[in-house]
Design an enzyme around this catalytic site. Structure first.
Site, short mmCIF file in Angstrom:
data_model
loop_
_atom_site.label_atom_id
_atom_site.label_comp_id
_atom_site.label_asym_id
_atom_site.label_seq_id
_atom_site.Cartn_x
_atom_site.Cartn_y
_atom_site.Cartn_z
N HIS A 8 -21.22 50.98 43.96
CA HIS A 8 -21.95 51.39 44.65
C HIS A 8 -22.09 52.94 44.37
CE1 HIS A 8 -19.01 52.79 47.83
NE2 HIS A 8 -18.39 51.52 47.59
N GLU A 82 -15.71 44.51 49.08
CA GLU A 82 -14.24 45.28 48.89
C GLU A 82 -13.12 44.51 49.72
OE1 GLU A 82 -12.82 47.74 47.78
OE2 GLU A 82 -13.30 49.32 47.92
#
Length: 198
Positions: A8, A82
């Site tokens: 990202h 994550e």
């Protein structure tokens, strides 16, 4: 099959100097611009047939910008999120160093952080989602995966069948890795490409 693995863009946590992990911060304006540049490069050079993304805002926002440039389907997976950093999520780095310092010599791979997961748990999750992707999408030529730094490192470790905790693959904002699954061979075409940001 090719796996285009993408991190990202910059998130608000980067500006706040806090631990991110499972804390769900969105992209900054810079992060959105980074994602736009990445998306333009991917659309031109490596367009995927489908995008798979983490459900966290910074990754899903990046994936949606990529989808706008490509026009393909996007699917979201919790398993691409994550590392679950438990009590550290959203905590300032200074406060965390005082309240939850790393044990001397580092945290053993099998011991989770409080309310989170261990490095071994993360690797298992990466193994599981990688195997699911390789199985469920075997008819596709190229798949984009939008995720996070530690998860991407673990996905690459799993792809290359490397031991747990021995090798790390850092990825910068909107960094791109291209992995290829061939018959009897796994190939790394390139890693952490970020020239779209220059």
């Amino acid at each position: 099959m090719e796996l285009l693995v993408i991190r990202h863009g910059q998130s608000e946590a980067d500006l706040l100097e806090v631990h991110e992990g499972r804390a769900d911060f969105p992209l900054t304006e810079l992060g959105e611009r980074q994602a736009g540049k990445m998306a333009a490069t991917v659309a031109k050079e490596y367009p995927p047939e489908i995008i798979l993304s983490s459900t966290l805002k910074r990754a899903s926002g990046t994936a949606q910008i990529l989808q706008e440039a490509i026009g393909c389907e996007i699917r979201f997976y919790d398993d691409l999120r994550e590392f679950n950093n438990g009590v550290l999520a959203g905590m300032s780095r200074k406060e965390a160093a005082i309240k939850h310092p790393l044990p001397e010599g580092g945290r053993p791979v099998h011991i989770p952080i409080q309310d989170g997961e261990s490095a071994l748990d993360l690797r298992y999750r990466a193994e599981r989602i990688l195997r699911q992707i390789l199985h469920d999408y075997q008819g596709y030529q190229r798949i984009a995966i939008v995720s996070h730094g530690k998860m991407i490192s673990n996905l690459i470790n799993a792809f290359l069948r490397l031991p747990v905790g021995d090798v790390a693959f850092p990825t910068g904002d909107t960094g791109i890795h291209l992995l290829e699954q061939r018959e009897g061979m796994r190939v790394v075409r390139f890693m952490n490409r970020q020239d779209h940001l220059s």
